[in-house]
Design an enzyme around this catalytic site. Structure first.
Site, mmCIF file in Angstrom:
data_model
loop_
_atom_site.group_PDB
_atom_site.id
_atom_site.type_symbol
_atom_site.label_atom_id
_atom_site.label_comp_id
_atom_site.label_asym_id
_atom_site.label_seq_id
_atom_site.Cartn_x
_atom_site.Cartn_y
_atom_site.Cartn_z
ATOM 1 N N ASN A 1 -3.818 -10.016 7.575
ATOM 2 C CA ASN A 1 -3.640 -8.703 8.204
ATOM 3 C C ASN A 1 -4.913 -8.074 8.755
ATOM 4 O O ASN A 1 -5.025 -6.851 8.865
ATOM 5 C CB ASN A 1 -2.981 -7.726 7.223
ATOM 6 C CG ASN A 1 -1.592 -8.169 6.822
ATOM 7 O OD1 ASN A 1 -1.053 -9.123 7.379
ATOM 8 N ND2 ASN A 1 -1.003 -7.506 5.845
ATOM 9 N N ASN B 1 -4.468 -5.119 13.202
ATOM 10 C CA ASN B 1 -5.909 -4.850 13.244
ATOM 11 C C ASN B 1 -6.625 -5.722 14.280
ATOM 12 O O ASN B 1 -7.760 -6.154 14.083
ATOM 13 C CB ASN B 1 -6.554 -5.007 11.864
ATOM 14 C CG ASN B 1 -6.153 -3.889 10.923
ATOM 15 O OD1 ASN B 1 -6.017 -2.737 11.335
ATOM 16 N ND2 ASN B 1 -5.941 -4.216 9.651
ATOM 17 N N THR C 1 0.853 -1.186 0.000
ATOM 18 C CA THR C 1 0.000 0.000 0.000
ATOM 19 C C THR C 1 0.890 1.238 0.000
ATOM 20 O O THR C 1 1.737 1.400 0.873
ATOM 21 C CB THR C 1 -0.906 -0.003 1.236
ATOM 22 O OG1 THR C 1 -1.748 -1.148 1.182
ATOM 23 C CG2 THR C 1 -1.763 1.253 1.297
ATOM 24 N N TYR D 1 -8.024 -7.907 7.607
ATOM 25 C CA TYR D 1 -9.051 -7.363 6.724
ATOM 26 C C TYR D 1 -10.185 -8.374 6.583
ATOM 27 O O TYR D 1 -10.196 -9.400 7.256
ATOM 28 C CB TYR D 1 -8.414 -6.924 5.407
ATOM 29 C CG TYR D 1 -7.386 -5.842 5.638
ATOM 30 C CD1 TYR D 1 -7.769 -4.600 6.152
ATOM 31 C CD2 TYR D 1 -6.022 -6.067 5.422
ATOM 32 C CE1 TYR D 1 -6.837 -3.608 6.415
ATOM 33 C CE2 TYR D 1 -5.084 -5.077 5.695
ATOM 34 C CZ TYR D 1 -5.506 -3.865 6.189
ATOM 35 O OH TYR D 1 -4.580 -2.883 6.477
ATOM 36 N N HIS E 1 -6.567 -10.961 -0.696
ATOM 37 C CA HIS E 1 -5.930 -10.530 0.550
ATOM 38 C C HIS E 1 -6.732 -11.132 1.709
ATOM 39 O O HIS E 1 -7.734 -10.580 2.153
ATOM 40 C CB HIS E 1 -5.926 -9.004 0.627
ATOM 41 C CG HIS E 1 -5.003 -8.449 1.666
ATOM 42 N ND1 HIS E 1 -4.474 -9.205 2.697
ATOM 43 C CD2 HIS E 1 -4.493 -7.187 1.841
ATOM 44 C CE1 HIS E 1 -3.697 -8.448 3.451
ATOM 45 N NE2 HIS E 1 -3.697 -7.217 2.950
#
Length: 409
Positions: free
Chosen positions: A188, A245, A30, A190, A185
């Protein structure tokens, strides 16, 4: 290995439909450098700067993975991130892909849904997650504003079906733009990972309540995308040891081994695993200590012993499915695992930001330049600095410890 150039890193490998001439991959990064649209509200699209960035890192027979790319407005809550759901975005990505292909490189798009890791302030709509469990250990930032994270809506079956269809449409759009495949993805913290972790997913239906059920959303999503564009052009990224997260699920060894075994039956291009030592904010030492001790006060004592902090059981569960690894690799530690056959390819992330010629530097044994973490995430008024232009460069030691958000480890 008599020299770096003779390493297995520089031999061909077949990842599903992707035929590579070497095994060094640009990890999905990112960077928040896209151009804001004046045509589609709350969206950004790739422009010439993005063309230059990816082309700089393209090599003959190499593989690039795109930055995490949202599948819808609702899927993203970050400025400067290009999606793949508007005509403008699709046209922009086609320019990037064409330039990368012109250098002989292959290109995979990573598809992204942030789930609860976004905010209505950014998206203009409600947030979604596996359950109505908000992030509580950090704040949402939007410009100069810092707010508590919103409590997401627990996804209904209709929400699940719609989001999966958005992924399928995005995968088709990526292929139409020329991408050679897509990577889901699933790491992490998400959306897919929000289904995998027991501290977030407290559902009691078919998508929760057991490790197997918590894997259902990702397995269904992978199957739907594979059916649409071909399983040999689909990959999945996983972080079995991730904390980012606020992912603090239990039964990780069992669950991710089960997940990898199920994925192994699909004929995927590859599965992309993040090393246990990698963390977004902790040093390598702090991350491994937190995984194997009770020093992380947010949760009970972890289930891992130090000798379990390895990707080996997941690699075994994958069987013949190619395995890519990432997380904390540098010029000193990238050789042995590939020579032993522990994995099939290595994705470099942070060092690729400051070394567009990273592949050649590894090949000839030339040292890497240090990366500048302060320029990782834009947008900036001078977006090119730390992206395609690096005015101040210092050489790093071959085994230099990675920088965290708190400075060098």
């Amino acid at each position: 290995m008599s020299s770096p150039a003779s390493s297995k890193l520089f031999t061909p490998v077949l990842l599903g439909a992707l035929s590579l001439k070497h095994r060094i991959v640009l990890a999905p990064l990112t960077r928040n450098r896209a151009t804001q649209s004046t045509k589609h509200s709350r969206t950004w699209y790739p422009d010439e700067l993005n063309v230059e960035y990816y082309t700089q890192r393209a090599t003959e027979g190499g593989l690039l993975i795109s930055e995490a790319t949202p599948t819808s407005v609702q899927a993203s809550g970050v400025a400067g991130i290009p999606g793949i759901f508007t005509d403008e975005q699709k046209a922009g990505w086609k320019k990037v892909v064409d330039a990368v292909h012109a250098k002989g490189s292959l290109f995979v798009m990573q598809l992204w849904h942030q789930g609860r890791n976004t905010h209505s302030l950014a998206t203009g709509t409600h947030t979604l997650s596996s359950c109505a469990v908000p992030i509580s250990d950090s704040k949402f930032s939007w410009g100069d504003t810092s707010l508590d994270w919103e409590t997401p809506k627990a996804m209904t079956q209709d929400d699940i079906d719609r989001v999966k269809l958005e992924y399928v449409d995005a995968a088709k759009a990526a292929r139409e733009a020329g991408f050679d495949g897509i990577e889901i993805h699933g790491a992490n913290g998400y959306l897919p990972d929000q289904f995998l972790h027991s501290n977030i997913n407290t559902r009691t239906d078919a998508y929760g309540g057991s490790p197997e059920n918590r894997c259902r959303f990702l397995l269904e999503l992978t199957t739907d995308i594979g059916s649409a564009i071909g399983f040999d052009r689909v990959a999945v990224r996983l972080s079995p040891f991730g904390f980012f997260n606020q992912t603090r699920g239990t039964q990780r060894l069992y669950q991710w081994t089960y997940l990898c075994k199920e994925l192994s039956s699909l004929g995927l291009a590859y599965v992309h695993l993040i090393e246990p030592r990698f963390d977004e904010v902790r040093s390598e030492q702090d991350k491994l200590r937190a995984l194997a001790s009770s020093t992380d006060t947010e949760e009970p004592a972890p289930e891992f012993t130090p000798d379990q902090l390895t990707l080996h059981p997941f690699r075994v569960a994958l069987g013949t499915t190619p395995c890519m690894v990432a997380g904390g690799y540098n010029p000193s530690n990238c050789w042995e695992g590939i020579e032993r056959g522990d994995h099939d390819a290595i994705a470099f992330g942070r060092y690729f930001t400051s070394n567009a010629d990273l592949v050649e530097r590894l090949r000839i044994g030339k040292p890497f330049f240090r990366y500048d973490r302060s320029r990782f995430y834009g947008p900036f008024p001078d977006n090119e600095i730390g992206y395609t232009v690096h005015p101040k460069q210092e050489l790093a030691a071959a085994n230099e410890a990675p920088q965290t958000s708190h400075g060098p480890a």
